[in-house]
Design a protein around this motif. Structure first.
Motif, short mmCIF file in Angstrom:
data_model
loop_
_atom_site.label_atom_id
_atom_site.label_comp_id
_atom_site.label_asym_id
_atom_site.label_seq_id
_atom_site.Cartn_x
_atom_site.Cartn_y
_atom_site.Cartn_z
N TYR A 45 0.84 -1.20 0.00
CA TYR A 45 0.00 0.00 0.00
C TYR A 45 0.88 1.25 0.00
O TYR A 45 0.65 2.19 -0.77
CB TYR A 45 -0.92 -0.04 1.22
CG TYR A 45 -1.80 1.17 1.39
CD1 TYR A 45 -2.93 1.34 0.63
CD2 TYR A 45 -1.49 2.13 2.33
CE1 TYR A 45 -3.74 2.45 0.78
CE2 TYR A 45 -2.29 3.24 2.51
CZ TYR A 45 -3.42 3.40 1.73
OH TYR A 45 -4.21 4.50 1.89
N GLY A 105 2.54 1.71 -3.30
CA GLY A 105 1.60 2.28 -4.26
C GLY A 105 1.56 3.80 -4.17
O GLY A 105 1.52 4.50 -5.19
N CYS A 152 4.69 5.17 -5.77
CA CYS A 152 4.59 5.16 -7.24
C CYS A 152 3.72 6.31 -7.74
O CYS A 152 4.05 6.96 -8.75
CB CYS A 152 4.04 3.83 -7.73
SG CYS A 152 5.17 2.46 -7.48
#
Length: 133
Positions: free
Chosen positions: A55, A58, A61
């Motif tokens: 998580y 993410g 990113c």
């Protein structure tokens, strides 16, 4: 010094008490909303921490994508990279990327520690006992 600390914690406790008294307000829902993955029934602590690492990765990113888009915009337009809005966004995104990177690494470390050193408990929620009484 102690007086200001006591005052601060009194304000914090009063604010939490006030938010708990109004559970349907927008501010209360925003303050007490769960963010991130929830533990699954029968999931080990190491697996849950690995999900938190993914998580956080993410988020890293997404921040990298936005930062890259800002750099492309800055390379196409003259004097954009020296503007205060660009510098502010760059600073905020770099702080967010650092936090997301540290969170990813920290959760990976916690997952590895739980898996290889222990303890690694399995999450089983307590049963809902609404029928009692």
């Amino acid at each position: 010094m102690e007086r200001s600390l006591v005052t601060f914690w009194m304000v914090v406790c009063f604010t939490i008490w006030l938010l708990k008294r109004r559970p349907d307000s927008l501010i209360t829902r925003a303050a007490f909303t769960w963010v991130g993955p929830r533990p699954l029934l029968g999931q080990s602590w190491a697996t849950f921490q690995a999900r938190w690492a993914m998580y956080s990765f993410g988020w890293l990113c997404q921040i990298a994508l936005v930062f890259s888009a800002l750099r492309v915009i800055a390379s196409r337009a003259a004097d954009v990279d020296s503007g205060p809005w660009f510098l502010g966004f760059s600073f905020a995104l770099s702080l967010g990327a650092g936090v997301a990177l540290l969170a990813s690494l920290g959760f990976l470390f916690k997952a590895a520690k739980a898996r290889y050193i222990g303890p690694n408990p399995i999450w089983n929620p307590p049963p809902d006992d609404h029928t009692a009484a």
